[in-house]
Design an enzyme around this catalytic site. Structure first.
Site, PDB file in Angstrom:
ATOM      1  N   HIS A   1       1.703 -15.378  46.585  1.00 36.30           N
ATOM      2  CA  HIS A   1       1.902 -14.275  45.642  1.00 36.30           C
ATOM      3  C   HIS A   1       2.621 -13.106  46.313  1.00 36.30           C
ATOM      4  CE1 HIS A   1      -1.854 -16.261  44.032  1.00 36.30           C
ATOM      5  NE2 HIS A   1      -1.122 -16.215  42.935  1.00 36.30           N
TER       6      HIS A   1
ATOM      7  N   SER B   1      -2.652 -21.827  48.039  1.00 34.41           N
ATOM      8  CA  SER B   1      -3.200 -21.938  46.690  1.00 34.41           C
ATOM      9  C   SER B   1      -4.537 -21.226  46.644  1.00 34.41           C
ATOM     10  CB  SER B   1      -3.394 -23.405  46.305  1.00 34.41           C
ATOM     11  OG  SER B   1      -4.119 -23.525  45.095  1.00 34.41           O
TER      12      SER B   1
ATOM     13  N   GLY C   1      -4.706 -13.426  39.955  1.00 35.37           N
ATOM     14  CA  GLY C   1      -5.507 -12.851  41.018  1.00 35.37           C
ATOM     15  C   GLY C   1      -5.765 -13.841  42.135  1.00 35.37           C
TER      16      GLY C   1
ATOM     17  N   HIS D   1      -2.688 -14.460  47.535  1.00 37.02           N
ATOM     18  CA  HIS D   1      -2.475 -14.935  48.898  1.00 37.02           C
ATOM     19  C   HIS D   1      -1.006 -14.721  49.272  1.00 37.02           C
ATOM     20  CE1 HIS D   1      -0.697 -18.395  46.897  1.00 37.02           C
ATOM     21  NE2 HIS D   1      -1.839 -18.664  46.303  1.00 37.02           N
TER      22      HIS D   1
END
Length: 282
Positions: A37, A185, A31, A34
């Site tokens: 992903h 990150s 989860g 950002h």
């Protein structure tokens, strides 16, 4: 797009897809999604008929003094991004769905988990391998997508897939960076404005050493020293490790480089531990 919370639900969906002859891609996440992903999910959507993204903050990969409770969680925002990208199913289980209270099984990959982040975070990769192996057994994807920012994790998962004979292609996707070079990150959210500026030293040091490689420098010790000298100039930075290693084995190199390499670094900016890396094919 569907959101499912149980193993039975996601397995039933995938069984239906398989009967139709559809390929399945899988993107495991914790989860706090950002653009990094997002790039994994976009790649998965482009290469598969159906895509499952998991959202699960995995407790077994956090050490006793790490940030499991504080780890950012925003399921509503994460689900919206998955839907926007074209993911077909979000699998968002609770901890009790994946782990029995009396769980007694571990998955340990020796060697490449004993160095770099593995040497600094005992048990971390056992937790990663356990949860990923569970997801692989539940979803049985054709392809699974991981970000190159976590380069050691990619190497560990590839070794696990090889050793356990999973029929899954592991797709490693490039690091996604902010406009100023900072690697995307979830932990960037922890940084104050001053720390965010200080964090740029990670990418700056790697860009500096990449330039040295491009100019012909091939001594690993010299390259490592160059990164160290760059990072120590930042007062808010505390070095966890800086290494020059062989790409696949992750074995440290101290002399001349004659193989593809990974240069991974881990640096504390204030209390936040950040990682970054570059690869280079000599």
């Amino acid at each position: 797009m569907m959101i499912v919370n149980t193993i039975e639900e996601v397995r039933n969906l995938i069984k239906g897809w398989r009967k139709e002859g559809l390929s399945v891609g899988f993107v495991p996440t914790m989860g706090a999604l950002h653009e990094g992903h997002q790039s994994l999910m976009e790649r998965a959507v482009s290469q598969n008929d159906r895509v499952v993204a998991s959202i699960f903050v995995n407790p077994t990969q956090f050490g006793p003094n790490e940030d499991f409770e504080a780890y950012p969680r925003d399921l509503e925002k994460d689900v919206a991004l998955c839907k926007e990208v074209g993911v077909h199913v979000v699998f968002a289980p609770q901890g009790e769905e994946l782990y029995f209270p009396d769980k007694a099984t571990t998955v340990h990959i020796s060697g490449i988990t004993d160095v770099l982040c593995g040497s600094k975070r005992p048990g971390h990769f056992d937790g990663v391998c356990l949860v990923v192996s569970k997801f692989f057994n539940i979803i049985q994807p054709d392809r699974a997508y991981f970000g190159q920012k976590d380069a050691q994790q990619v190497a560990v998962i590839k070794r696990m897939v090889r050793d356990l004979n999973y029929e899954i292609e592991i797709v490693s996707c490039p690091i996604v960076r902010e406009a100023d070079g900072l690697a995307k990150s979830s932990r960037n959210l922890y940084l104050s404005k001053e720390e965010r500026e200080a964090a740029l030293v990670l990418n700056k040091s790697l860009e500096f050493v990449k330039k040295a490689l491009d100019q012909g420098e091939r001594n690993a010790s010299i390259l490592k020293a160059a990164i160290l000298s760059c990072i120590i100039q930042e007062p808010l930075a505390k070095i966890d490790y800086v290494e020059v290693v062989e790409m696949e084995s992750l074995q440290s190199i101290s002399g001349d480089i004659n193989c593809p390499i990974l240069i991974p670094i881990a640096v504390y900016i204030g209390k936040t531990r950040l990682i970054d890396n570059i690869t280079y094919a000599v």
